[in-house]
Every structure is written in C-alpha cells, then in structure tokens.
Design an enzyme around this catalytic site. Structure first.
Site, PDB file in Angstrom:
ATOM      1  N   ASP A  48      92.309  58.691  54.823  1.00 52.75           N
ATOM      2  CA  ASP A  48      92.362  60.149  54.870  1.00 52.75           C
ATOM      3  C   ASP A  48      91.909  60.710  53.529  1.00 52.75           C
ATOM      4  O   ASP A  48      92.467  60.370  52.484  1.00 52.75           O
ATOM      5  CB  ASP A  48      93.792  60.595  55.172  1.00 52.75           C
ATOM      6  CG  ASP A  48      93.867  62.054  55.611  1.00 52.75           C
ATOM      7  OD1 ASP A  48      93.149  62.883  55.009  1.00 52.75           O
ATOM      8  OD2 ASP A  48      94.638  62.365  56.531  1.00 52.75           O
ATOM      9  N   ASP A  90      83.463  58.446  53.466  1.00 55.66           N
ATOM     10  CA  ASP A  90      82.292  59.324  53.614  1.00 55.66           C
ATOM     11  C   ASP A  90      82.541  60.672  52.943  1.00 55.66           C
ATOM     12  O   ASP A  90      81.989  61.691  53.347  1.00 55.66           O
ATOM     13  CB  ASP A  90      81.893  59.497  55.086  1.00 55.66           C
ATOM     14  CG  ASP A  90      83.052  59.907  55.981  1.00 55.66           C
ATOM     15  OD1 ASP A  90      84.162  60.164  55.462  1.00 55.66           O
ATOM     16  OD2 ASP A  90      82.858  59.979  57.213  1.00 55.66           O
ATOM     17  N   THR A 108      82.838  51.826  64.023  1.00 58.27           N
ATOM     18  CA  THR A 108      83.851  52.397  64.912  1.00 58.27           C
ATOM     19  C   THR A 108      83.457  53.799  65.348  1.00 58.27           C
ATOM     20  O   THR A 108      82.562  54.420  64.778  1.00 58.27           O
ATOM     21  CB  THR A 108      85.211  52.461  64.205  1.00 58.27           C
ATOM     22  OG1 THR A 108      85.133  53.392  63.112  1.00 58.27           O
ATOM     23  CG2 THR A 108      85.612  51.089  63.667  1.00 58.27           C
ATOM     24  N   ARG A 109      84.144  54.283  66.346  1.00 55.88           N
ATOM     25  CA  ARG A 109      83.863  55.639  66.839  1.00 55.88           C
ATOM     26  C   ARG A 109      84.165  56.681  65.774  1.00 55.88           C
ATOM     27  O   ARG A 109      83.439  57.669  65.644  1.00 55.88           O
ATOM     28  CB  ARG A 109      84.698  55.919  68.096  1.00 55.88           C
ATOM     29  CG  ARG A 109      84.212  55.200  69.337  1.00 55.88           C
ATOM     30  CD  ARG A 109      85.094  55.500  70.529  1.00 55.88           C
ATOM     31  NE  ARG A 109      86.456  55.029  70.303  1.00 55.88           N
ATOM     32  CZ  ARG A 109      87.482  55.296  71.102  1.00 55.88           C
ATOM     33  NH1 ARG A 109      87.312  56.070  72.163  1.00 55.88           N
ATOM     34  NH2 ARG A 109      88.684  54.806  70.852  1.00 55.88           N
TER      35      ARG A 109
END
Length: 248
Positions: free
Chosen positions: A130, A166, A204-205
């Site tokens: 997170d 990211d 991953t999604r």
C-alpha cells in the site's frame, strides 16, 4: 521494560461479503494452513522436507503466491495478509491447485516475521505494498528502517529480497532505506534491471490495473555477510547511475 504497543494494520480488513465457497474455505481450509498463533514459528517444522522457505508479505489476492507455490512444490511458501477478502481469494487458488506447500498467516506480516528464527528464509517478496500516497500517511508505509533490518535478520546468507511498487516516491524511499541496510546488496547493474519485470515474476490482476503514478519498479537485493564491527557503511555494489524514481 515497558511492553511495546500492539501492531496496528492500517486500511480495510474486509470489504465485500465473502462468497459462500470462500466463506467455507475460511472455515475448513484456513485452520489447516495457519502457522501457530503464538510463539516461535519454525519453517522447518511447518514443512520438514522443504528445499527452501519463502515468505510473501501482503499477498493481496494470492495469485503470485499460489503461482510460485505451484511451480516450486518442494518449497514452503508462507504468505501474510490482513485483508480477509484477499485471504479468501488466496484460499480459492490454493484449493483449486491442490497446493500442499502453502501456509497462510491471516494477519499483520510483521507479527509473523517477529516470530520467525533468524536466517530462516531463502526468499522474501514485498510486491506493491500500500503506497499511502498522502504525505501525512507516509509513516504508515510498510517498508521502513525497521522492516529492512527485520528482512536482513530473516534472510539466510545469499537469500533474496524482491520489492516492487508503481509509485515513484515510494520507490525512492524503498531504495534509500534498503541501501542504508549494510547486510542487503542491491543486484541492479543497469536501469533495465529495475524497469523490466524479473524473469520469474508472475503478473497479477492488481499489477495489471496500473493504479500508480509510474511504471512498476523492481528492486532485488541479496543478503550479504554481516558487516565487520566498526566498518563504514557502503552502498550496495553495482549501483546504477540513476535512482528508480527517475523514469526518463
């Protein structure tokens, strides 16, 4: 000595109602996969015949964890995740793949890490934690000096740590924190090493949603030897010419 305050996980613990199959797996499968709730957690006892022991911190929906476990059935793959919907999703992957080498801690990863023996892990994954984008929330970020020290404690000599994010400012923060830990050596030799997904990465999604403000940044480290007492701290060898936050 004062008792330290209990760990606090920020963010949601549950969002939507679990589907019937997921709720059933939480009741039937999860108890069999949980490490001991108290006391030391020895990976060698969880899977005595395991060739290696890996830990994924914050596995989200469990796609990466389950995929790695399926490819490496002789490796104990530990996963920690406080978000119950993510745990339920991971259980679905474990059940569908009939995976016998996965163990799941449905809580704060730091609690599990604190109970693992030193030099007990061969690999450690922290993928897209997170970001807590607001400046006033940066203190909630998982990767900090305490975390880097704990990662170094847990990894065996030659063990590998992979981090990915990211969010550009988090990438910079992660690199700064990790380079300050003398027992961890950054493996990058050129910008492509942090810009390209590693060959063994499983997409991953969540990663595909591209929710951050930059392309994914991949930071791999190796657990080096303990520093000589009194020796000056040095950056990891082979440091590329620009930090990950510089995506030009």
């Amino acid at each position: 000595m004062e008792t330290p305050p209990p760990l606090r996980s920020f963010g949601r613990i549950r969002s939507r109602t679990l589907k019937p199959r997921q709720a059933s797996l939480m009741e039937t499968l999860l108890p069999a996969l949980r490490p001991p709730a108290e006391g030391a957690v020895d990976p060698a006892r969880l899977m005595p015949d395991a060739r290696e022991a890996w830990l994924e911190v914050g596995f989200g929906g469990g796609e990466h964890m389950a995929a790695q476990a399926a490819v490496h059935p002789d490796v104990l793959v530990l996963g920690a995740e406080p978000f119950l919907n993510g745990v339920a999703s991971a259980l679905r992957h474990v059940d569908a793949g009939a995976l016998r080498n996965v163990r799941i801690h449905d809580g704060d990863a730091r609690d599990l890490m604190a109970r693992l023996p030193a030099a007990s892990l061969d690999r450690l994954f922290v993928l897209f934690p997170d970001p807590w984008q607001k400046a006033r929330h940066h203190k909630r970020r998982l990767v900090n000096t305490a975390f880097s020290a704990e990662a170094a404690r847990l990894l065996k000599p030659g063990g590998r740590l992979r981090l990915a994010t990211d969010w550009a400012d988090y990438a910079d923060q992660i690199l700064k924190v990790m380079l300050a830990e003398p027992r961890l050596q950054w493996t990058a030799q050129c910008a492509g090493d942090w810009r390209r997904p590693p060959a063994d990465h499983v997409r991953t999604r969540y990663e595909s949603k591209r929710l951050g403000d930059c392309d994914p940044v991949w930071l791999d480290f190796i657990r080096g030897p303990d520093p000589t007492p009194g020796a000056a701290l040095r950056p990891s060898p082979g440091r590329p010419p620009a930090p990950p936050g510089d995506h030009a």
